[in-house]
Structure formats: C-alpha cells, structure tokens
Design a protein around this motif. Structure first.
Motif: not given
Length: 176
Positions: A31-47, A59-67
């Motif tokens: 889920r972290i990977g998919i949300y991150n991917q969608l964030g990158m895709i929407y940035r490319q769409f300028e949304d 950020l709402g689902i992880t406490s892992d500092s590297s993520h």
C-alpha cells in the motif's frame, strides 16, 4: 502521456486488489508503494493536490523513518512545483536530517542540493553554501549523475550573478 494513464490505471487496479485482501499487516508495504506511485503519477499530471493527498496517505500508515524521509522529499518536490518554496525547504530539510543521521551520504547530498536549489530561487544566503556542500558530498562518493546535477544547480545559481562561474559550471556538466 499514454503510459502515465496506463500506469495510473494499473496502480489503481492494484490498490483495488489490496482493498479486497484481509489482514492489514501484510499489505502495508504494498500500500505504501502504491500510494507513493500514485503521488508521483499525479505530480506528472500536475494534479498537485491529489499528489500531496497520496503522499499524506503514506504518512498516515507508516512509522518507518526511511519511508517518511522519501515522502518528505517527494512532497518537497511538489511544493517546489507549486512555488511554495518555504514548505519545499522545510520538507527537504526533514529528509536531509534523517539521511545525515543514517549516514546515507548520497540521499543526504541530494536533499541538501535540493535545499540549496530552492534557497537560490528565494535568494536565501545559505543557498551557495548548501549547493557547494552537496557537491563535495557527491564528489567524495564519486556519484557522477549527482555531480552533474550539482553543476547544473550551481550554473543556475550563478546565472544572473557571475556569468563566468555560471559558464564554468555549465561546461563542467557537459564534460560528464
């Protein structure tokens, strides 16, 4: 643009599949990977709002500092696109502090270079110091593509201040 739409579609399908699975412990990382991917895709769409929304979901689902550091960096890039430079600097700083603390030189150098680049846009007096420090860090680990980016950012920094130095860094980037 077509491949972006295909990527969005595939990512949304993967998310739908995850939504149907039971047991949240095993699906957090995907889920972290998919949300991150969608964030990158929407940035490319300028949304940008939708991009930030997906980064905030991570950020709402992880406490892992590297993520978290990776998402801070991604959010900073969106804020830079939006010309919300102070927010961009703040997010890049969060990532930089984490990477320095973890002795991740390459990631820290990238974050510091991004900080310096945005600082140069807003004419912050620390811009040159941070750009030069990032270059030194990249040179120490011989990260060629990072050195190239640093040269470009330094050329941009000097563009309206010192044409000779701007040309020097631009030429150095061409030699890589």
């Amino acid at each position: 643009l077509g491949s972006l739409y295909d990527s969005e579609s595939s990512t949304v399908k993967a998310m739908s599949y995850l939504d149907g699975l039971k047991g949240t412990d095993t699906i957090i990382e995907p889920r972290i990977g998919i949300y991150n991917q969608l964030g990158m895709i929407y940035r490319q769409f300028e949304d940008y709002n939708k991009s930030l929304e997906y980064y905030d979901k991570v950020l709402g689902i992880t406490s892992d500092s590297s993520h978290i550091a990776q998402i801070n960096n991604n959010k900073a890039s969106v804020y830079k696109d939006l010309k919300r430079y102070e927010l961009a600097i703040a997010e890049y700083n969060k990532a930089y502090k984490f990477y320095i603390g973890q002795e991740k030189t390459l990631e820290a150098a990238r974050a510091l270079d991004n900080i310096g680049n945005v600082q140069s846009i807003v004419k912050d007096s620390m811009a040159l110091v941070n750009l030069e420090r990032a270059l030194v860090m990249k040179e120490k680990i011989n990260h060629v593509s990072g050195i190239y980016t640093s040269y470009l950012h330094l050329a941009e920094y000097y563009k309206n201040k010192d044409n000779i130095k701007a040309l020097l860094y631009a030429e150095k980037s061409l030699l890589i």
